[in-house]
Scaffold this motif. Sequence first.
Motif, PDB file in Angstrom:
ATOM      1  N   THR A  51       0.823  -1.213   0.000  1.00 17.60           N
ATOM      2  CA  THR A  51       0.000   0.000   0.000  1.00 17.60           C
ATOM      3  C   THR A  51       0.858   1.264   0.000  1.00 17.60           C
ATOM      4  N   ALA A  52       2.070   1.168   0.543  1.00 14.39           N
ATOM      5  CA  ALA A  52       2.953   2.333   0.644  1.00 14.39           C
ATOM      6  C   ALA A  52       3.612   2.692  -0.686  1.00 14.39           C
ATOM      7  N   PHE A  53       3.541   1.814  -1.669  1.00 12.33           N
ATOM      8  CA  PHE A  53       4.187   2.106  -2.955  1.00 12.33           C
ATOM      9  C   PHE A  53       3.578   3.350  -3.589  1.00 12.33           C
ATOM     10  N   PRO A  54       4.417   4.199  -4.202  1.00 11.10           N
ATOM     11  CA  PRO A  54       3.904   5.408  -4.841  1.00 11.10           C
ATOM     12  C   PRO A  54       3.170   5.100  -6.139  1.00 11.10           C
ATOM     13  N   ALA A  55       2.390   6.055  -6.619  1.00 12.34           N
ATOM     14  CA  ALA A  55       1.780   5.933  -7.945  1.00 12.34           C
ATOM     15  C   ALA A  55       2.886   5.960  -8.997  1.00 12.34           C
ATOM     16  N   THR A  56       2.647   5.313 -10.110  1.00  8.83           N
ATOM     17  CA  THR A  56       3.695   5.233 -11.136  1.00  8.83           C
ATOM     18  C   THR A  56       4.099   6.609 -11.662  1.00  8.83           C
ATOM     19  N   HIS A  57       3.177   7.580 -11.655  1.00  7.78           N
ATOM     20  CA  HIS A  57       3.541   8.908 -12.166  1.00  7.78           C
ATOM     21  C   HIS A  57       4.512   9.635 -11.240  1.00  7.78           C
ATOM     22  N   ASP A  58       4.734   9.098 -10.044  1.00 13.33           N
ATOM     23  CA  ASP A  58       5.719   9.669  -9.129  1.00 13.33           C
ATOM     24  C   ASP A  58       7.042   8.909  -9.168  1.00 13.33           C
ATOM     25  N   MET A  59       7.180   8.000 -10.127  1.00 18.41           N
ATOM     26  CA  MET A  59       8.402   7.231 -10.287  1.00 18.41           C
ATOM     27  C   MET A  59       9.038   7.566 -11.640  1.00 18.41           C
ATOM     28  N   VAL A  60      10.172   6.971 -11.920  1.00 16.16           N
ATOM     29  CA  VAL A  60      10.878   7.204 -13.180  1.00 16.16           C
ATOM     30  C   VAL A  60      10.562   6.067 -14.141  1.00 16.16           C
ATOM     31  N   LEU A  61      10.089   6.413 -15.320  1.00 15.16           N
ATOM     32  CA  LEU A  61       9.803   5.414 -16.339  1.00 15.16           C
ATOM     33  C   LEU A  61      11.061   5.139 -17.153  1.00 15.16           C
ATOM     34  N   LYS A  62      11.475   3.877 -17.182  1.00  8.78           N
ATOM     35  CA  LYS A  62      12.590   3.454 -18.028  1.00  8.78           C
ATOM     36  C   LYS A  62      11.993   2.631 -19.161  1.00  8.78           C
ATOM     37  N   LYS A  63      11.991   3.186 -20.355  1.00  6.83           N
ATOM     38  CA  LYS A  63      11.308   2.544 -21.477  1.00  6.83           C
ATOM     39  C   LYS A  63      12.217   2.567 -22.702  1.00  6.83           C
ATOM     40  N   SER A  64      12.579   1.398 -23.191  1.00  8.82           N
ATOM     41  CA  SER A  64      13.440   1.258 -24.364  1.00  8.82           C
ATOM     42  C   SER A  64      13.314  -0.166 -24.873  1.00  8.82           C
ATOM     43  N   LEU A  65      14.132  -0.518 -25.874  1.00  9.60           N
ATOM     44  CA  LEU A  65      14.173  -1.908 -26.325  1.00  9.60           C
ATOM     45  C   LEU A  65      14.639  -2.835 -25.209  1.00  9.60           C
ATOM     46  N   ARG A  66      15.437  -2.294 -24.283  1.00  6.43           N
ATOM     47  CA  ARG A  66      16.007  -3.104 -23.211  1.00  6.43           C
ATOM     48  C   ARG A  66      14.968  -3.477 -22.162  1.00  6.43           C
ATOM     49  N   GLU A  67      14.137  -2.496 -21.792  1.00  6.50           N
ATOM     50  CA  GLU A  67      13.267  -2.674 -20.638  1.00  6.50           C
ATOM     51  C   GLU A  67      12.114  -1.680 -20.684  1.00  6.50           C
ATOM     52  N   ASP A  68      11.122  -1.972 -19.885  1.00  5.10           N
ATOM     53  CA  ASP A  68       9.975  -1.075 -19.734  1.00  5.10           C
ATOM     54  C   ASP A  68       9.449  -1.270 -18.314  1.00  5.10           C
ATOM     55  N   LYS A  69       9.774  -0.326 -17.440  1.00  5.60           N
ATOM     56  CA  LYS A  69       9.371  -0.448 -16.033  1.00  5.60           C
ATOM     57  C   LYS A  69       9.482   0.910 -15.354  1.00  5.60           C
ATOM     58  N   TYR A  70       8.901   1.015 -14.168  1.00  7.82           N
ATOM     59  CA  TYR A  70       9.024   2.198 -13.334  1.00  7.82           C
ATOM     60  C   TYR A  70       9.976   1.896 -12.179  1.00  7.82           C
ATOM     61  N   VAL A  71      10.854   2.857 -11.868  1.00 13.90           N
ATOM     62  CA  VAL A  71      11.829   2.642 -10.807  1.00 13.90           C
ATOM     63  C   VAL A  71      11.941   3.890  -9.931  1.00 13.90           C
ATOM     64  N   ALA A  72      12.531   3.714  -8.755  1.00 14.61           N
ATOM     65  CA  ALA A  72      12.808   4.837  -7.871  1.00 14.61           C
ATOM     66  C   ALA A  72      13.880   4.433  -6.873  1.00 14.61           C
ATOM     67  N   ALA A  73      14.794   5.370  -6.598  1.00 17.05           N
ATOM     68  CA  ALA A  73      15.845   5.135  -5.608  1.00 17.05           C
ATOM     69  C   ALA A  73      15.961   6.274  -4.604  1.00 17.05           C
ATOM     70  N   GLN A  74      15.394   7.445  -4.929  1.00 17.98           N
ATOM     71  CA  GLN A  74      15.466   8.594  -4.010  1.00 17.98           C
ATOM     72  C   GLN A  74      14.389   8.414  -2.954  1.00 17.98           C
ATOM     73  N   MET A  75      14.676   7.544  -1.977  1.00 20.73           N
ATOM     74  CA  MET A  75      13.632   7.024  -1.116  1.00 20.73           C
ATOM     75  C   MET A  75      13.050   8.045  -0.142  1.00 20.73           C
ATOM     76  N   ASN A  76      13.738   9.160   0.127  1.00 20.57           N
ATOM     77  CA  ASN A  76      13.160  10.141   1.044  1.00 20.57           C
ATOM     78  C   ASN A  76      12.015  10.936   0.420  1.00 20.57           C
ATOM     79  N   LYS A  77      11.671  10.619  -0.827  1.00 21.81           N
ATOM     80  CA  LYS A  77      10.513  11.227  -1.471  1.00 21.81           C
ATOM     81  C   LYS A  77       9.221  10.456  -1.189  1.00 21.81           C
TER      82      LYS A  77
END
Length: 273
Positions: A51-77
């Motif tokens: 439930t604590a996971f953020p909405a995808t629009h608050d994460m970084v979209l990595k989209k290319s031939l390699r991958e397509d996913k949402y990620v985040a590392a700046q955890m104090n946000k």
Amino acid sequence: MDRTEIATLVYNTLLENKARLIQQYSDSKGAIGYFFVDDVLPEALALQIYTAFPATHDMVLKKSLREDKYVAAQMNKYNPLLEDVIYAFQDRRVVQLVSEICNLKDIYPDEYLYAGGISVMAHRQFLNPHLDNSHDKDRQRWRVLNLLYYVTPGWEESYGGNLELWPDGLKGKQVRVHSKFNRLAVMATHNASLHSVSPVVFNGVRCCISNYYFSDHALHEADTFHVTSFRGRPENKLTDIALQLDTMLRTGIRKIFKKGIVENPHVYKKGEK
């Protein structure tokens, strides 16, 4: 519940299953060593993490031939529970016990979450077969273990978004690890640990908490430095050719610029908000 208490729960689950996990990792380490354990945390806490996971629009979209996913590392946000869970897997007791299960020494967690943190995969998203970057952000230590904790309740194997190991390469049979709710999967990372995430075919989100462990020594004597190296899935020949060329180009750049042309943004900068 703080991260130390969460770490104690993780530690106790691993300790209770230690003998089985040692056997599972030992049986598989000739190719790609791995193990997984279920019911890592109490169900109510695992649901709270989801439930604590953020909405995808608050994460970084990595989209290319390699991958397509949402990620985040700046955890104090984000919700502080997510940061506490991530660093619970970096507790010295947990790190030491995982090291014992995998029969490894001198293992270190990564406080900067280089390529770690949280990720979300939604419908049609994927991660093509690849080798993880061999080193940490400063190229000082070898990446040796990948820890993936899945927290989407009711996530069926048929939904996709599962970890796929390719111990015999893309022409061989894959090993599929279901990204099951409240499951921790741990896999070795080295020059032959080709793995992927199957495309999500369900209208939902697969949420994951990721950590990497590093060492002063490579897992295999023959291991060499490499960038994250992608391949296409066996049925996607043209994508495979394009991704191999992409890897060659990025490898060439890293030979000239040791840390890349630009700084990798996927790290936790604790002084920033």
